[in-house]
Design an enzyme around this catalytic site. Structure first.
Site, short mmCIF file in Angstrom:
data_model
loop_
_atom_site.label_atom_id
_atom_site.label_comp_id
_atom_site.label_asym_id
_atom_site.label_seq_id
_atom_site.Cartn_x
_atom_site.Cartn_y
_atom_site.Cartn_z
N GLY A 34 0.77 -1.25 0.00
CA GLY A 34 0.00 0.00 0.00
C GLY A 34 0.79 1.29 0.00
O GLY A 34 0.21 2.36 0.14
N TRP A 36 2.37 2.95 -2.40
CA TRP A 36 2.00 3.85 -3.51
C TRP A 36 0.58 4.39 -3.29
O TRP A 36 0.32 5.57 -3.50
CB TRP A 36 2.07 3.13 -4.86
CG TRP A 36 3.47 2.92 -5.37
CD1 TRP A 36 4.60 2.75 -4.63
CD2 TRP A 36 3.87 2.86 -6.75
NE1 TRP A 36 5.68 2.60 -5.46
CE2 TRP A 36 5.27 2.64 -6.76
CE3 TRP A 36 3.18 2.95 -7.96
CZ2 TRP A 36 5.99 2.53 -7.95
CZ3 TRP A 36 3.90 2.83 -9.14
CH2 TRP A 36 5.28 2.63 -9.14
N ASP A 54 -4.96 -5.71 -5.85
CA ASP A 54 -3.85 -6.65 -5.67
C ASP A 54 -4.45 -8.02 -5.41
O ASP A 54 -5.55 -8.14 -4.89
CB ASP A 54 -2.95 -6.25 -4.49
CG ASP A 54 -1.52 -6.80 -4.66
OD1 ASP A 54 -0.60 -6.01 -4.94
OD2 ASP A 54 -1.34 -8.04 -4.54
N ASP A 94 2.70 -1.13 -10.44
CA ASP A 94 3.94 -1.63 -9.83
C ASP A 94 3.88 -3.16 -9.77
O ASP A 94 4.60 -3.78 -9.01
CB ASP A 94 4.10 -1.01 -8.44
CG ASP A 94 5.53 -1.09 -7.90
OD1 ASP A 94 6.47 -1.19 -8.71
OD2 ASP A 94 5.70 -1.04 -6.67
N LYS A 134 5.66 -0.50 -14.36
CA LYS A 134 6.92 -1.19 -14.07
C LYS A 134 7.22 -2.20 -15.18
O LYS A 134 6.33 -2.95 -15.61
CB LYS A 134 6.83 -1.94 -12.74
CG LYS A 134 8.21 -2.44 -12.28
CD LYS A 134 8.19 -3.64 -11.36
CE LYS A 134 7.56 -3.51 -10.03
NZ LYS A 134 8.53 -3.28 -8.95
N1 SAM Z 1 3.51 -0.51 -5.05
C1 SAM Z 1 3.35 -1.41 -3.90
C2 SAM Z 1 3.56 -0.62 -2.63
O1 SAM Z 1 3.93 0.56 -2.72
O2 SAM Z 1 3.29 -1.12 -1.54
C3 SAM Z 1 4.29 -2.60 -4.00
C4 SAM Z 1 3.89 -3.54 -5.11
S1 SAM Z 1 4.80 -5.07 -5.17
C5 SAM Z 1 6.34 -4.57 -5.85
C6 SAM Z 1 4.03 -5.91 -6.51
C7 SAM Z 1 2.61 -6.37 -6.25
O3 SAM Z 1 2.03 -6.83 -7.47
C8 SAM Z 1 2.52 -7.52 -5.25
O4 SAM Z 1 1.79 -7.12 -4.11
C9 SAM Z 1 1.76 -8.61 -6.04
O5 SAM Z 1 0.83 -9.34 -5.27
C10 SAM Z 1 1.06 -7.78 -7.10
N2 SAM Z 1 0.65 -8.56 -8.26
C11 SAM Z 1 1.43 -9.32 -9.06
N3 SAM Z 1 0.70 -9.91 -9.99
C12 SAM Z 1 -0.59 -9.53 -9.80
C13 SAM Z 1 -1.82 -9.82 -10.44
N4 SAM Z 1 -1.88 -10.66 -11.49
N5 SAM Z 1 -2.95 -9.24 -9.98
C14 SAM Z 1 -2.90 -8.41 -8.92
N6 SAM Z 1 -1.78 -8.09 -8.26
C15 SAM Z 1 -0.62 -8.65 -8.69
#
Ligand code: SAM
Length: 180
Positions: A34, A36, A54, A94, A134
Site C-alpha cells: 500500500g 503507492w 492486488d 507496480d 513497471k
Molecule cells: N507498489 C506497492 C507498494 O507501494 O506497496 C508494492 C507492489 S509489489 C512490488 C508488486 C505487487 O504486485 C505484489 O503485491 C503482487 O501481489 C502484485 N501482483 C502481481 N501480480 C498480480 C496480479 N496478477 N494481480 C494483482 N496483483 C498482482
C-alpha cells in the site's frame, strides 16, 4: 514501515515528473502492501480518489477503494473499471510476478503483467491521461515502448533512486494519452 518505504519510489517519480495533483482519479495496479496507494491518496486529496487492486490483501487506507483479486482475470479488471465509474487521470502499475528463478519464464510473466496494465490503461484513461508502468530490462522492453509510443505523446524511462541499482526493474512513463 514497509508501506512508506515502498512509497518512496513513487514520491521520487512524482517530485521529478509531477504526476499527481489534487482532484485526480488514480488506479493503482499491484498495490499491496500500500505504499503507492497511501502516497497517491495523500496527493490527490482533496477531491480525488484511488482505486487499487492486488491479489494479496491490503489493510484499509483512507481515500483508497481496494479490490482484491488477480488483475489478469477479466472479471477483476472489470470490477476495478466499475469502481472507477468513469475515466481515470492516471494509471500506476507496480505489478511484478512472484519470481520462479527461471529467467525466460519470469520475463514472460512480467511482460504479460505490463501488457495487461497497458491494455487496461488504454481502456480507462481520459484523453491526456498518463500511465506509469513497471517493466524489466530485457528484449521485450523495445516492443512495450513502441506500443506506448503509438498511443501516448511521450514515453520516458525512469529508474528512481529508491529502486535498488542491481535490480533490473525500470518504469516507463507514458504521458498524454490520445485515443488511436
Ligand atoms: N507498489 C506497492 C507498494 O507501494 O506497496 C508494492 C507492489 S509489489 C512490488 C508488486 C505487487 O504486485 C505484489 O503485491 C503482487 O501481489 C502484485 N501482483 C502481481 N501480480 C498480480 C496480479 N496478477 N494481480 C494483482 N496483483 C498482482
Amino acid at each position: 514501515g514497509r508501506r512508506s518505504r515502498a512509497g518512496y519510489k513513487l514520491a521520487e517519480l512524482d517530485r521529478r515528473d509531477r504526476l499527481l495533483r489534487p482532484g485526480m482519479v488514480v488506479v493503482d495496479l499491484g498495490a499491496a502492501p500500500g505504499g503507492w496507494s497511501e502516497y497517491a491518496a495523500g496527493r490527490v486529496a482533496p477531491g480525488g480518489r484511488v482505486v487499487a487492486v492486488d491479489r494479496l490483501p491490503m489493510a484499509p487506507i483512507a481515500g483508497v477503494d481496494f479490490v482484491q483479486g488477480d488483475f489478469t482475470e477479466a472479471a477483476v479488471a472489470e470490477t476495478v473499471r466499475a469502481r472507477l465509474g468513469g475515466p481515470a487521470d492516471l494509471v500506476l502499475s507496480d505489478m511484478a510476478p512472484s519470481l520462479s528463478g527461471v529467467r525466460d519464464r519470469d520475463r514472460a510473466l512480467a511482460e504479460a503483467l505490463a501488457l495487461a496494465a497497458i491494455d487496461f490503461a488504454e481502456g480507462v484513461l481520459r484523453p491526456g491521461g498518463d500511465l506509469l508502468v513497471k517493466v524489466f530490462e530485457g528484449p521485450e522492453l523495445a516492443a512495450l515502448r513502441a506500443r506506448l509510443g503509438a498511443a501516448f505523446a511521450a514515453v520516458a524511462t525512469r529508474k528512481p533512486p529508491a529502486s535498488r541499482a542491481r535490480s533490473s526493474e525500470l518504469y516507463l512513463l507514458a504521458r498524454h494519452y490520445s485515443h488511436v
